[in-house]
Design a protein around this motif. Structure first.
Motif, PDB file in Angstrom:
ATOM      1  N   TYR A  47      28.346  72.365  38.727  1.00 58.59           N
ATOM      2  CA  TYR A  47      29.714  72.712  37.893  1.00 58.59           C
ATOM      3  C   TYR A  47      29.171  73.725  36.771  1.00 58.59           C
ATOM      4  O   TYR A  47      30.041  74.592  36.381  1.00 58.59           O
ATOM      5  N   LYS A  48      28.226  73.328  36.119  1.00 53.25           N
ATOM      6  CA  LYS A  48      27.745  74.091  34.849  1.00 53.25           C
ATOM      7  C   LYS A  48      27.422  75.518  35.172  1.00 53.25           C
ATOM      8  O   LYS A  48      27.344  76.372  34.261  1.00 53.25           O
ATOM      9  N   LYS A  94      30.431  73.646  45.586  1.00 51.57           N
ATOM     10  CA  LYS A  94      29.333  72.740  45.720  1.00 51.57           C
ATOM     11  C   LYS A  94      29.333  71.729  45.108  1.00 51.57           C
ATOM     12  O   LYS A  94      28.836  70.756  45.332  1.00 51.57           O
ATOM     13  N   SER A  95      29.686  71.669  43.730  1.00 49.69           N
ATOM     14  CA  SER A  95      29.886  70.439  42.757  1.00 49.69           C
ATOM     15  C   SER A  95      30.750  69.489  43.641  1.00 49.69           C
ATOM     16  O   SER A  95      30.685  68.328  43.467  1.00 49.69           O
ATOM     17  N   SER A 139      36.539  70.044  38.907  1.00 48.94           N
ATOM     18  CA  SER A 139      35.916  71.173  40.009  1.00 48.94           C
ATOM     19  C   SER A 139      37.154  71.700  40.791  1.00 48.94           C
ATOM     20  O   SER A 139      37.202  73.069  40.927  1.00 48.94           O
ATOM     21  N   LEU A 140      38.229  70.834  41.210  1.00 49.80           N
ATOM     22  CA  LEU A 140      39.417  71.543  42.067  1.00 49.80           C
ATOM     23  C   LEU A 140      40.155  72.136  41.240  1.00 49.80           C
ATOM     24  O   LEU A 140      40.812  73.272  41.522  1.00 49.80           O
ATOM     25  N   LYS A 141      40.374  71.739  39.866  1.00 55.42           N
ATOM     26  CA  LYS A 141      41.220  72.684  39.038  1.00 55.42           C
ATOM     27  C   LYS A 141      40.663  74.006  38.644  1.00 55.42           C
ATOM     28  O   LYS A 141      41.126  75.093  38.793  1.00 55.42           O
ATOM     29  N   GLU A 148      25.510  62.838  41.832  1.00 53.87           N
ATOM     30  CA  GLU A 148      26.585  63.327  40.620  1.00 53.87           C
ATOM     31  C   GLU A 148      25.495  64.254  39.690  1.00 53.87           C
ATOM     32  O   GLU A 148      26.256  65.132  39.332  1.00 53.87           O
ATOM     33  N   ALA A 149      24.170  64.261  39.564  1.00 52.49           N
ATOM     34  CA  ALA A 149      23.682  65.173  38.691  1.00 52.49           C
ATOM     35  C   ALA A 149      23.545  66.589  39.300  1.00 52.49           C
ATOM     36  O   ALA A 149      23.727  67.433  38.636  1.00 52.49           O
TER      37      ALA A 149
END
Length: 75
Positions: free
Chosen positions: A34-35, A41-42, A66-68, A27-28
């Motif tokens: 994501y950031k 990859k996220s 992420s999908l959005k 998750e981290a």
């Protein structure tokens, strides 16, 4: 006999180390990706968390975000 036992212990350690990332670690890692805008990859990381434990609404939401960002939020 000692050599065999030592070999088994070393092998087990390597297997655990290679695949041993916990759901929190995945998750981290997904959050970091994501950031930085690495949404694909996220998503992979969040999917690994869900595969391990699918009860986290927060991870499901992060997966959706992420999908959005990739324009795939209808999946």
């Amino acid at each position: 006999m000692r050599v065999w036992i030592s070999s088994v212990i070393i092998f087990m350690f390597l297997v655990i180390y290679a695949h041993g990332q916990s759901a929190d670690e995945w998750e981290a890692k997904g959050d970091s990706y994501y950031k930085t805008g690495s949404y694909e990859k996220s998503l992979e990381c969040y999917n690994k968390v869900i595969k391990t434990d699918n009860s986290s609404a927060e991870v499901w939401f992060k997966r959706y975000l992420s999908l959005k960002e990739m324009g795939k939020d209808k999946e």
